[in-house]
Every structure is written in C-alpha cells, then in structure tokens.
Design a protein around this motif. Structure first.
Motif, PDB file in Angstrom:
ATOM      1  N   LEU A 192      87.866 -19.817  32.349  1.00 22.72           N
ATOM      2  CA  LEU A 192      88.156 -21.190  32.762  1.00 22.72           C
ATOM      3  C   LEU A 192      87.971 -21.258  34.269  1.00 22.72           C
ATOM      4  CD1 LEU A 192      90.778 -23.670  31.714  1.00 22.72           C
ATOM      5  CD2 LEU A 192      90.783 -22.981  34.111  1.00 22.72           C
ATOM      6  N   ARG A 193      87.260 -22.267  34.721  1.00 31.43           N
ATOM      7  CA  ARG A 193      87.075 -22.514  36.158  1.00 31.43           C
ATOM      8  C   ARG A 193      87.513 -23.935  36.455  1.00 31.43           C
ATOM      9  NH1 ARG A 193      83.402 -18.822  38.678  1.00 31.43           N
ATOM     10  NH2 ARG A 193      82.368 -17.464  37.179  1.00 31.43           N
ATOM     11  N   CYS A 194      88.320 -24.088  37.465  1.00 32.57           N
ATOM     12  CA  CYS A 194      88.833 -25.410  37.846  1.00 32.57           C
ATOM     13  C   CYS A 194      88.308 -25.785  39.218  1.00 32.57           C
ATOM     14  CB  CYS A 194      90.365 -25.371  37.852  1.00 32.57           C
ATOM     15  SG  CYS A 194      91.125 -26.995  38.088  1.00 32.57           S
ATOM     16  N   GLY A 195      88.011 -27.064  39.398  1.00 32.71           N
ATOM     17  CA  GLY A 195      87.618 -27.582  40.698  1.00 32.71           C
ATOM     18  C   GLY A 195      86.135 -27.559  40.980  1.00 32.71           C
ATOM     19  N   LEU A 196      85.319 -27.494  39.931  1.00 30.47           N
ATOM     20  CA  LEU A 196      83.879 -27.489  40.125  1.00 30.47           C
ATOM     21  C   LEU A 196      83.381 -28.895  40.447  1.00 30.47           C
ATOM     22  CD1 LEU A 196      84.393 -24.742  38.677  1.00 30.47           C
ATOM     23  CD2 LEU A 196      82.108 -24.992  37.782  1.00 30.47           C
ATOM     24  N   PRO A 197      82.155 -28.992  41.000  1.00 29.40           N
ATOM     25  CA  PRO A 197      81.608 -30.323  41.267  1.00 29.40           C
ATOM     26  C   PRO A 197      81.234 -31.050  39.980  1.00 29.40           C
ATOM     27  CG  PRO A 197      80.071 -28.607  41.986  1.00 29.40           C
ATOM     28  CD  PRO A 197      81.293 -27.921  41.461  1.00 29.40           C
ATOM     29  N   ARG A 198      81.024 -32.352  40.103  1.00 36.03           N
ATOM     30  CA  ARG A 198      80.622 -33.160  38.952  1.00 36.03           C
ATOM     31  C   ARG A 198      79.333 -32.603  38.370  1.00 36.03           C
ATOM     32  NH1 ARG A 198      77.060 -36.784  38.081  1.00 36.03           N
ATOM     33  NH2 ARG A 198      77.383 -38.523  36.703  1.00 36.03           N
ATOM     34  N   PRO A 199      79.288 -32.371  37.050  1.00 35.94           N
ATOM     35  CA  PRO A 199      78.076 -31.813  36.447  1.00 35.94           C
ATOM     36  C   PRO A 199      76.932 -32.820  36.451  1.00 35.94           C
ATOM     37  CG  PRO A 199      79.703 -32.291  34.753  1.00 35.94           C
ATOM     38  CD  PRO A 199      80.364 -32.560  36.065  1.00 35.94           C
ATOM     39  N   VAL A 200      75.727 -32.353  36.782  1.00 34.46           N
ATOM     40  CA  VAL A 200      74.561 -33.252  36.801  1.00 34.46           C
ATOM     41  C   VAL A 200      74.240 -33.746  35.393  1.00 34.46           C
ATOM     42  CG1 VAL A 200      73.564 -32.251  38.887  1.00 34.46           C
ATOM     43  CG2 VAL A 200      72.932 -31.327  36.658  1.00 34.46           C
ATOM     44  N   GLU A 201      74.681 -33.005  34.371  1.00 36.01           N
ATOM     45  CA  GLU A 201      74.429 -33.408  32.984  1.00 36.01           C
ATOM     46  C   GLU A 201      75.276 -34.614  32.555  1.00 36.01           C
ATOM     47  OE1 GLU A 201      73.782 -28.986  33.395  1.00 36.01           O
ATOM     48  OE2 GLU A 201      75.342 -30.382  33.978  1.00 36.01           O
ATOM     49  N   LEU A 202      76.244 -34.996  33.362  1.00 36.32           N
ATOM     50  CA  LEU A 202      77.118 -36.124  33.027  1.00 36.32           C
ATOM     51  C   LEU A 202      76.414 -37.424  33.404  1.00 36.32           C
ATOM     52  CD1 LEU A 202      79.792 -37.096  31.916  1.00 36.32           C
ATOM     53  CD2 LEU A 202      80.785 -36.804  34.195  1.00 36.32           C
ATOM     54  N   THR A 203      75.772 -38.023  32.422  1.00 35.78           N
ATOM     55  CA  THR A 203      75.014 -39.258  32.616  1.00 35.78           C
ATOM     56  C   THR A 203      75.607 -40.338  31.709  1.00 35.78           C
ATOM     57  OG1 THR A 203      73.457 -38.730  30.848  1.00 35.78           O
ATOM     58  CG2 THR A 203      72.913 -37.914  33.073  1.00 35.78           C
ATOM     59  N   PRO A 204      75.199 -41.590  31.873  1.00 31.67           N
ATOM     60  CA  PRO A 204      75.725 -42.644  31.014  1.00 31.67           C
ATOM     61  C   PRO A 204      75.449 -42.415  29.523  1.00 31.67           C
ATOM     62  CG  PRO A 204      74.662 -43.614  32.924  1.00 31.67           C
ATOM     63  CD  PRO A 204      74.363 -42.137  32.965  1.00 31.67           C
ATOM     64  N   THR A 205      74.425 -41.636  29.199  1.00 33.67           N
ATOM     65  CA  THR A 205      74.101 -41.407  27.786  1.00 33.67           C
ATOM     66  C   THR A 205      74.560 -40.029  27.284  1.00 33.67           C
ATOM     67  OG1 THR A 205      71.907 -40.590  28.402  1.00 33.67           O
ATOM     68  CG2 THR A 205      72.103 -42.949  27.881  1.00 33.67           C
ATOM     69  N   ALA A 206      75.294 -39.288  28.100  1.00 34.90           N
ATOM     70  CA  ALA A 206      75.752 -37.956  27.686  1.00 34.90           C
ATOM     71  C   ALA A 206      76.728 -38.075  26.521  1.00 34.90           C
ATOM     72  CB  ALA A 206      76.417 -37.236  28.852  1.00 34.90           C
ATOM     73  N   ALA A 207      76.556 -37.211  25.533  1.00 40.20           N
ATOM     74  CA  ALA A 207      77.450 -37.193  24.373  1.00 40.20           C
ATOM     75  C   ALA A 207      78.706 -36.388  24.723  1.00 40.20           C
ATOM     76  CB  ALA A 207      76.745 -36.570  23.173  1.00 40.20           C
ATOM     77  N   LEU A 208      79.866 -37.020  24.641  1.00 42.45           N
ATOM     78  CA  LEU A 208      81.133 -36.363  24.953  1.00 42.45           C
ATOM     79  C   LEU A 208      81.900 -36.079  23.667  1.00 42.45           C
ATOM     80  CD1 LEU A 208      82.322 -38.514  27.999  1.00 42.45           C
ATOM     81  CD2 LEU A 208      80.949 -36.413  28.011  1.00 42.45           C
ATOM     82  N   LEU A 209      82.679 -35.015  23.697  1.00 45.33           N
ATOM     83  CA  LEU A 209      83.584 -34.690  22.599  1.00 45.33           C
ATOM     84  C   LEU A 209      85.006 -34.970  23.063  1.00 45.33           C
ATOM     85  CD1 LEU A 209      82.287 -31.115  21.688  1.00 45.33           C
ATOM     86  CD2 LEU A 209      81.792 -33.225  20.474  1.00 45.33           C
ATOM     87  N   GLU A 210      85.854 -35.411  22.141  1.00 45.85           N
ATOM     88  CA  GLU A 210      87.266 -35.531  22.488  1.00 45.85           C
ATOM     89  C   GLU A 210      88.022 -34.479  21.692  1.00 45.85           C
ATOM     90  OE1 GLU A 210      90.924 -38.675  22.660  1.00 45.85           O
ATOM     91  OE2 GLU A 210      88.886 -39.349  23.079  1.00 45.85           O
ATOM     92  N   ILE A 211      88.709 -33.604  22.411  1.00 44.96           N
ATOM     93  CA  ILE A 211      89.492 -32.536  21.791  1.00 44.96           C
ATOM     94  C   ILE A 211      90.905 -32.630  22.327  1.00 44.96           C
ATOM     95  CG2 ILE A 211      89.765 -30.040  21.494  1.00 44.96           C
ATOM     96  CD1 ILE A 211      86.708 -29.815  21.922  1.00 44.96           C
ATOM     97  N   ASN A 212      91.846 -32.920  21.457  1.00 45.51           N
ATOM     98  CA  ASN A 212      93.264 -33.008  21.806  1.00 45.51           C
ATOM     99  C   ASN A 212      93.515 -33.898  23.018  1.00 45.51           C
ATOM    100  OD1 ASN A 212      93.326 -31.198  19.726  1.00 45.51           O
ATOM    101  ND2 ASN A 212      94.581 -29.697  20.765  1.00 45.51           N
ATOM    102  N   GLY A 213      92.830 -35.032  23.057  1.00 49.00           N
ATOM    103  CA  GLY A 213      93.073 -36.015  24.107  1.00 49.00           C
ATOM    104  C   GLY A 213      92.331 -35.768  25.404  1.00 49.00           C
TER     105      GLY A 213
END
Length: 159
Positions: A81-102
């Motif tokens: 687990l790594r915390c505090g990374l920069p915003r991923p470039v893969e995060l686009t308006p059409t990126a498919a997200l999963l919701e796991i435990n909220g």
C-alpha cells in the motif's frame, strides 16, 4: 564413540534467525506521503490482512523506508500500500471505477502482470494498493474499510 560436540550457534546465525525478512520497496513520487491523512491511514491499517490462503503478516521495510508505505507478506509478490501518490493519469472522465466497501477504486491492470494495482480516487489523498491477483478480494476489502473510516471522502477529480 564420542558424542557430537554441540556448541552455541555462531552470532551471525542468531542474528539471521532473529531478523524478520525485510522488504525493499522502490521509492516512487509520493508528494503527499507525509500528509496527516496518510499518517492516520498507516496507523489504522491491520497487522495482518485476510486472504483466501490465510493471513498475510506485515513485512518490515528496509531502511530508509519511503514514507507512506506498508507491506504484507504474500506470494508470489508482497501486498503493498502506498499513500500520497499523485493523481493517476489513467483517471479520465471515461475511466471505469469499482466501488469496494464504500471506496471508489481505479483498477490499473496490466495484462500478464503478476500483480494488480488499484487507486483509491475518492479520498483526500490517493492510495495505491498492489496485490497478487490470486489472493482474492479479502485484502482490498479490509483496506477499503480502513480507508473509508480514516480518510474523508472527496469528489473524484477527473480532467
């Protein structure tokens, strides 16, 4: 015939037995790794994660360990687990997200890779969880629970 002489083990053997296996992690750009949210998250993470094959204990990191990192023993690769990374470039308006435990996660699957990474994208800091795919969903569910309880939710920041 005499009895074999038994002495005390060599000090180096004792040290090798006493030291837990240390894990080296590659430093990555993590500008918010010392953020209070990351500090709180790392403090709240469990010492063991539940996987299909049994509990995964925390692995100590080789010093100097990068800030914002926690690892657990697993095969064929550790869970990290790594915390505090920069915003991923893969995060686009059409990126498919999963919701796991909220918690909303952006999966970063590389076909053929031995591990799968997920980025928590709806919190005050970005958290990347990398795990061997064959461990089952238990580890990410546990981590999602801690993230949900520790880090405040935030809007997903797409471009």
């Amino acid at each position: 015939m005499g009895h074999p002489v038994r002495g005390r083990p060599h000090p180096a053997v004792l040290i090798a037995i006493a030291l837990p296996l240390l894990l080296a992690v590659v430093p990555v750009d993590a500008p918010a790794a010392t953020d209070p949210g990351c500090t709180a998250l790392l403090a709240a993470l469990p010492a063991e994660l539940d996987a299909d094959a049994g509990p995964l204990p925390t692995r100590p990191l080789v010093e100097p360990a990068p800030p914002g990192v926690r690892a657990w023993a697993a095969t064929p690769r550790p869970v990290v687990l790594r915390c505090g990374l920069p915003r991923p470039v893969e995060l686009t308006p059409t990126a498919a997200l999963l919701e796991i435990n909220g918690v909303r996660w952006l999966p970063l699957a590389d076909p053929g890779a031995p591990v799968v990474s997920y980025v928590a994208v709806d919190r005050s800091v970005y958290v990347v969880f990398t795990t061997p795919g064959e461990l089952g969903s238990g580890p990410i569910q546990q981590v999602a629970d801690v993230i949900r309880e520790t880090l405040p939710a935030a809007p997903v920041a797409v471009r």
